[in-house]
Design a protein around this motif. Sequence first.
Motif, PDB file in Angstrom:
ATOM      1  N   ARG A  49       0.975  -1.383  -0.068  1.00 23.52           N
ATOM      2  CA  ARG A  49      -0.036   0.008  -0.067  1.00 23.52           C
ATOM      3  C   ARG A  49       0.767   1.315  -0.027  1.00 23.52           C
ATOM      4  NH1 ARG A  49      -3.610  -2.146   5.110  1.00 23.52           N
ATOM      5  NH2 ARG A  49      -4.100   0.270   4.996  1.00 23.52           N
ATOM      6  N   THR A  50       1.691   1.523  -0.894  1.00 23.02           N
ATOM      7  CA  THR A  50       2.605   2.287  -1.055  1.00 23.02           C
ATOM      8  C   THR A  50       2.084   3.856  -0.983  1.00 23.02           C
ATOM      9  OG1 THR A  50       2.487   2.289  -3.688  1.00 23.02           O
ATOM     10  CG2 THR A  50       4.214   1.051  -2.487  1.00 23.02           C
ATOM     11  N   ALA A  51       0.919   4.148  -1.786  1.00 22.94           N
ATOM     12  CA  ALA A  51       0.351   5.619  -1.717  1.00 22.94           C
ATOM     13  C   ALA A  51      -0.002   5.968  -0.169  1.00 22.94           C
ATOM     14  CB  ALA A  51      -1.065   5.634  -2.332  1.00 22.94           C
ATOM     15  N   GLU A  52      -0.394   4.951   0.609  1.00 22.46           N
ATOM     16  CA  GLU A  52      -0.828   5.137   2.005  1.00 22.46           C
ATOM     17  C   GLU A  52       0.506   5.269   3.018  1.00 22.46           C
ATOM     18  OE1 GLU A  52      -4.053   2.501   3.585  1.00 22.46           O
ATOM     19  OE2 GLU A  52      -4.101   1.833   1.620  1.00 22.46           O
ATOM     20  N   ILE A  54       3.192   6.789   2.386  1.00 23.95           N
ATOM     21  CA  ILE A  54       3.814   8.069   2.049  1.00 23.95           C
ATOM     22  C   ILE A  54       3.528   9.063   3.148  1.00 23.95           C
ATOM     23  CG2 ILE A  54       4.206  10.077   0.755  1.00 23.95           C
ATOM     24  CD1 ILE A  54       3.941   8.122  -1.728  1.00 23.95           C
ATOM     25  N   ALA A  77       8.793   4.237  -1.479  1.00 25.14           N
ATOM     26  CA  ALA A  77       7.220   4.349  -2.048  1.00 25.14           C
ATOM     27  C   ALA A  77       7.113   5.508  -2.961  1.00 25.14           C
ATOM     28  CB  ALA A  77       6.502   5.037  -0.485  1.00 25.14           C
ATOM     29  N   LEU A  78       7.923   6.618  -2.944  1.00 23.41           N
ATOM     30  CA  LEU A  78       7.664   7.591  -3.957  1.00 23.41           C
ATOM     31  C   LEU A  78       8.088   6.805  -5.271  1.00 23.41           C
ATOM     32  CD1 LEU A  78       9.703  10.472  -2.434  1.00 23.41           C
ATOM     33  CD2 LEU A  78       7.326  10.254  -3.030  1.00 23.41           C
ATOM     34  N   ALA A  80       7.685   3.669  -6.311  1.00 26.65           N
ATOM     35  CA  ALA A  80       6.747   2.938  -6.577  1.00 26.65           C
ATOM     36  C   ALA A  80       5.316   3.739  -7.125  1.00 26.65           C
ATOM     37  CB  ALA A  80       6.425   2.098  -5.356  1.00 26.65           C
ATOM     38  N   GLU A  81       5.254   4.699  -6.845  1.00 22.98           N
ATOM     39  CA  GLU A  81       3.994   5.741  -7.098  1.00 22.98           C
ATOM     40  C   GLU A  81       4.497   6.547  -8.397  1.00 22.98           C
ATOM     41  OE1 GLU A  81       0.703   6.037  -5.919  1.00 22.98           O
ATOM     42  OE2 GLU A  81       1.721   3.945  -5.224  1.00 22.98           O
ATOM     43  N   ASP A  83       7.124   8.550  -8.599  1.00 19.11           N
ATOM     44  CA  ASP A  83       7.850   9.934  -8.675  1.00 19.11           C
ATOM     45  C   ASP A  83       9.407   9.506  -8.435  1.00 19.11           C
ATOM     46  OD1 ASP A  83       8.846  12.300  -8.422  1.00 19.11           O
ATOM     47  OD2 ASP A  83       7.800  12.808  -6.394  1.00 19.11           O
ATOM     48  N   ASN A 123      10.707   0.900 -13.169  1.00 20.11           N
ATOM     49  CA  ASN A 123       9.232   1.013 -12.365  1.00 20.11           C
ATOM     50  C   ASN A 123       8.691  -0.526 -12.288  1.00 20.11           C
ATOM     51  OD1 ASN A 123       9.005   3.523 -12.807  1.00 20.11           O
ATOM     52  ND2 ASN A 123       7.909   3.491 -14.765  1.00 20.11           N
ATOM     53  N   ALA A 127       7.669  -1.618  -8.717  1.00 18.59           N
ATOM     54  CA  ALA A 127       5.997  -1.535  -8.588  1.00 18.59           C
ATOM     55  C   ALA A 127       5.481  -3.061  -9.015  1.00 18.59           C
ATOM     56  CB  ALA A 127       5.581  -0.369  -9.390  1.00 18.59           C
TER      57      ALA A 127
END
Length: 447
Positions: A49-52, A54, A77-78, A80-81, A83, A123, A127
Motif C-alpha cells: 500500500r505504497t500510496a498510504e 507516504i 514508496a515514491l 513505486a508511485e 515519482d 518501475n 512496482a
Amino acid sequence: MQPRYPLPADRSDLQKLATAQQAAADERGCLTNAAFHAWRGATLLALGRTAEAIEPLERALLHDPDLPGAQLDLAQALAAEGDTASARAFLAHMRQRSDLPLPIGQVIDRQLEILSLPTPLANVLTAGWQSRWQFSAMGGSETNLNNAPSSSEVTLTFPQGDVTLPLDVESRPRSGGATLGVVQWQGLRPWNESVLVVQAEFKARQTGDSETSYQQSDVAATWLDAPAASRQWVARVARSHLRYGGTSLLRATRATLQYQWEARERTEASPWSEVLAGCRPAASLELEHRGYPESRVLDGLYQGGAAGWLCRRSMVGRGIEALTANTFFYGAQARLGSDRPLQAARAGGAYRRAEVRAQWEGPWLGGRVGAQWSTTRQRDRTPYSPLLGNVPRSTIRHVLQLEASWPLTESLALVANAEISRQSSNLAVFDARQRSVYMGLRWEVMQ
C-alpha cells in the motif's frame, strides 16, 4: 505500541498490525513519535500500500529528519508511485552523509542502481507488471528492394573454360519507394529479485510489387537473474519468421545464455578509465536453428559464443544532477561460431562466421540518436559449386545503421532511420549493395 522489527512474515499478521497501528495513530503518545510513524509506514509498504505509506513516512521525517530507515522507505514508496526523480534525489542526498552505516549505504547503492535503469525496468523492480506498445508508420526508399547481387554478370566454370553471362534484368537490383509499418509490444514482470521480459514485434514492408514486399515476426523471452545486482545471468529464447514475396523464407529459433560481470569503477591510473567507467563485461553462448521451408537443403544449426562490453553513463557532473541527466549507451561485441548443415547436400557445407559489432546511443538536438556498425566475415569449409570456380565461398559484410527520434508529445515522436550495407565476396554473384532511408511517426502507449 512499541515499534518492533523485523515485521511479521505472514500477511494476515501484517494486516492485523496495520489495523492496530491505524487505531493508535492519533493517540497523544504516537502523534509526535517518529519511530512509530516510520514503523507504520514500513508496515504499509510491506503490504504493497505504497500510496498510504507516504504520509506516515513523511510525518516520521518531519519529527526526525535523520531517521535512515524512514528515508529509505519513503524513497521506495515514491518510486513505486512513479515519482522516480524525487526518489533518486532523496537517496543521492542521503548517500552523502558521512555517518551512514555501511549496510544502509549498500542498500541505497542498490536502490540508486535500480532507479537509474531505463524507466520501464526501474518501475517494474519497484512496482509490478508493466507493458509498452509502440506503433510506427514510416515511408522511404531503398536501392535494392529485391536483395539482388550488384554484379550485372556471372562467370560460370565449365570443363571447356569459363563463360561469362549477363544477369537477367529482373535479377538485378530494383530501387523504389516503400512503406514500413511496425508494431512492438514489451512486457516486464518481476519475480523476487529477477525480471522476465517478453517482447513481440511485427514488421511489414509494402512496395509497388508483391515480390519485393515482406512480413517479419519476432517473439522473445528474456530472464534477468538480478538486474540491479553487480553481477547476473541473462537467459533468452527467441523465434523469428520471415515471409518474402508471399513465400515463407526463413524460420529461426535462438537460445542465448549470458553472464554479466560487475561494472568497472572509475580510477585515475588508466587513461581508459573515464571511457570504460560503468561498463559491464559480458560473455555468452549461442545456439540457433535456421530453417528454410522452401529449400530444406539450406537448413543449419549455428553454435558459437560472444564477448563484449555493455556501457551506460551520464556525461554531466556527479551527485544528484548526474542521476537525472540524459544518458549515453555504448558498447562493443565480438562473436565467433560455426554453422553446421543438417543435410550434406548444402552448397559450401559448414561455414565459420566471425562478427564485430559496435553501438552508441545518446541525446542530440532535443531527441535521441543511435548508431550501430557491424562487420561479419563468413567462409565455407568446402567448395561452393563447380560452376562457380569450385572454391569455398568467402564473404565480408559491413552494415551501418542510424536511427533518430524527436518527441512531439508525451507519447508521439518523429522517427527516422537509415541503413547502408555492402557485401563483398570472392564469388561475384554474392556481391551486394544496399541503402535505405525511412521517416515517419512512432506512437507509444504505456500500461
